[in-house]
Design an enzyme around this catalytic site. Structure first.
Site, PDB file in Angstrom:
ATOM      1  N   ASN A  10      21.342  76.494  23.864  1.00 43.32           N
ATOM      2  CA  ASN A  10      20.284  75.484  23.812  1.00 43.32           C
ATOM      3  C   ASN A  10      20.110  75.146  22.335  1.00 43.32           C
ATOM      4  OD1 ASN A  10      17.977  73.970  23.770  1.00 43.32           O
ATOM      5  ND2 ASN A  10      16.616  75.606  24.512  1.00 43.32           N
ATOM      6  N   TRP A  11      20.614  73.979  21.957  1.00 46.24           N
ATOM      7  CA  TRP A  11      20.580  73.611  20.537  1.00 46.24           C
ATOM      8  C   TRP A  11      19.168  73.246  20.074  1.00 46.24           C
ATOM      9  CZ3 TRP A  11      25.373  70.129  19.020  1.00 46.24           C
ATOM     10  CH2 TRP A  11      26.547  70.856  19.246  1.00 46.24           C
ATOM     11  N   LYS A  12      18.261  72.974  21.011  1.00 48.44           N
ATOM     12  CA  LYS A  12      16.904  72.519  20.676  1.00 48.44           C
ATOM     13  C   LYS A  12      16.989  71.273  19.787  1.00 48.44           C
ATOM     14  CE  LYS A  12      15.304  77.168  21.514  1.00 48.44           C
ATOM     15  NZ  LYS A  12      14.336  78.220  21.263  1.00 48.44           N
ATOM     16  N   HIS A  58      11.659  74.255  29.829  1.00 47.28           N
ATOM     17  CA  HIS A  58      11.690  75.235  28.734  1.00 47.28           C
ATOM     18  C   HIS A  58      10.260  75.482  28.247  1.00 47.28           C
ATOM     19  CE1 HIS A  58      12.456  77.085  24.861  1.00 47.28           C
ATOM     20  NE2 HIS A  58      13.638  77.413  25.339  1.00 47.28           N
ATOM     21  N   GLU A  80       9.063  75.645  25.415  1.00 42.91           N
ATOM     22  CA  GLU A  80       8.650  74.738  24.330  1.00 42.91           C
ATOM     23  C   GLU A  80       8.200  73.391  24.893  1.00 42.91           C
ATOM     24  OE1 GLU A  80      12.248  75.189  22.049  1.00 42.91           O
ATOM     25  OE2 GLU A  80      11.693  77.279  21.693  1.00 42.91           O
ATOM     26  N   GLU A 126      13.101  83.634  30.301  1.00 44.46           N
ATOM     27  CA  GLU A 126      12.933  83.674  28.850  1.00 44.46           C
ATOM     28  C   GLU A 126      11.508  84.104  28.494  1.00 44.46           C
ATOM     29  OE1 GLU A 126      15.961  80.934  26.757  1.00 44.46           O
ATOM     30  OE2 GLU A 126      14.263  79.695  27.304  1.00 44.46           O
ATOM     31  N   GLY A 154      13.071  83.088  19.615  1.00 39.51           N
ATOM     32  CA  GLY A 154      13.062  82.753  18.198  1.00 39.51           C
ATOM     33  C   GLY A 154      12.365  83.781  17.326  1.00 39.51           C
ATOM     34  N   SER A 212      16.225  85.502  21.814  1.00 37.68           N
ATOM     35  CA  SER A 212      16.853  86.272  20.727  1.00 37.68           C
ATOM     36  C   SER A 212      18.142  86.982  21.142  1.00 37.68           C
ATOM     37  CB  SER A 212      15.854  87.271  20.134  1.00 37.68           C
ATOM     38  OG  SER A 212      14.755  86.592  19.553  1.00 37.68           O
ATOM     39  N   GLY A 228      19.482  80.340  22.017  1.00 33.17           N
ATOM     40  CA  GLY A 228      19.000  79.339  21.067  1.00 33.17           C
ATOM     41  C   GLY A 228      19.715  79.455  19.739  1.00 33.17           C
ATOM     42  N   GLY A 229      19.065  80.081  18.786  1.00 32.42           N
ATOM     43  CA  GLY A 229      19.567  80.155  17.406  1.00 32.42           C
ATOM     44  C   GLY A 229      21.036  80.534  17.271  1.00 32.42           C
TER      45      GLY A 229
HETATM   46  P1  13P Z   1      16.505  82.049  20.681  1.00 32.24           P
HETATM   47  O1  13P Z   1      17.852  82.535  21.182  1.00 32.24           O
HETATM   48  O2  13P Z   1      16.609  81.320  19.379  1.00 32.24           O
HETATM   49  O3  13P Z   1      15.492  83.131  20.689  1.00 32.24           O
HETATM   50  O4  13P Z   1      16.006  80.942  21.723  1.00 32.24           O
HETATM   51  C1  13P Z   1      16.019  81.235  23.080  1.00 32.24           C
HETATM   52  C2  13P Z   1      15.751  80.022  23.835  1.00 32.24           C
HETATM   53  O5  13P Z   1      14.641  79.499  23.836  1.00 32.24           O
HETATM   54  C3  13P Z   1      16.857  79.413  24.584  1.00 32.24           C
HETATM   55  O6  13P Z   1      16.396  78.426  25.429  1.00 32.24           O
END
Ligand code: 13P
Length: 250
Positions: A10-12, A95, A97, A167, A173, A213, A234-235
């Site tokens: 997930n590149w966000k 998600h 967010e 999640e 994050g 994470s 994510g990251g």
């Molecule tokens: P991180 O891997 O950066 O913690 O993010 C997880 C996430 O929200 C994937 O959708």
């Protein structure tokens, strides 16, 4: 039954279109793994170039959101048919967010899930508790409610094809990954919830990812759990590390 693993990035809100092409070209050779479905969920404006850049590879392109109407006066939104025409196979729905910053609710999540399925896009349905909810001991109640509402009106055959991403918000994050026991416990509970709503066969078929994470270091143990069928990352999906995560079994 052996469920096929699915690892999605997930590149966000990261990467311009030209950066997206560069990242896909870098990661393409690193994420080859015949045992795993590999998905890059990218910002809407990157989708077209990402589909082109991923051609001939094992990478499927996903979106990070979509609207639940077919077309019309919804300034700024992206319709499911637009995603399909652009070559999108998956879409992240709900998600945390989006729930937190863009007022998504279990009800809008449900509408989007139904629309994605109608258009043949696989929804990756996100759920997960806050730290407060975990401390209050309501994690499983909360996640069950999210899942039950997200799947209203979805048939058993349709549910078999969807992906659920567990999640925990406190793990997103933060660098604080859930322990394998914590992650497995909630994924088991989600599967039991699916069995209750549908049946055992549906529960056995549905794929449940862990997200929060995930790193190259934590992926092998997490993905080895009986009820964790991969990850939503994510990251670490923006780095060569993602290759190691996809190849957690090598
Ligand atoms: P991180 O891997 O950066 O913690 O993010 C997880 C996430 O929200 C994937 O959708």
């Amino acid at each position: 039954m052996m469920r096929r693993k699915i690892v999605a990035g997930n590149w966000k809100m990261n990467k311009t279109p030209s950066e997206a092409v560069e990242l896909i070209n870098t990661l393409k050779p690193l994420v080859a793994n015949d045992d795993v479905d590999v998905v890059f969920c990218v910002p809407a404006i990157d989708i077209t170039v990402a589909v082109e850049a991923a051609k001939g590879s094992n990478i499927a392109i996903g979106a990070e959101n979509m609207y639940y109407e077919e077309s019309g006066a919804y300034t700024g939104e992206i319709a499911p048919a637009m995603l399909v025409d652009a070559g999108v196979k998956y879409v992240i729905i709900g998600h945390s967010e989006r729930r937190e910053y863009f007022a998504e609710t279990d009800e809008t999540v449900n509408k989007k899930v139904l629309k994605a399925i109608e258009h043949g896009i696989v929804p990756i349905i996100c759920c997960g508790e806050t730290l407060t909810q975990r401390e209050q001991g309501v994690t499983i109640d909360f996640v069950r409610q999210q899942i039950k509402i997200a799947l209203q009106g979805v048939t058993a055959d349709q549910a078999k094809e969807v992906v659920i991403a567990y999640e925990p918000i406190w793990a997103i994050g933060t660098g604080v990954v859930a322990t394998t026991e914590q992650a497995q416990e909630v994924c088991v509970a989600i599967r039991a919830c699916i069995a209750e709503v549908y049946d055992e066969a549906t529960a056995e078929a549905i794929r449940i990812q862990y997200g929060g994470s995930v790193s190259a270091a934590s992926a092998p143990e997490l993905f080895a759990q009986a009820d964790i069928d991969g990850g939503l990352v994510g990251g670490a999906s923006l780095k060569p590390d993602f290759g190691a995560i996809v190849n957690y079994n090598k």
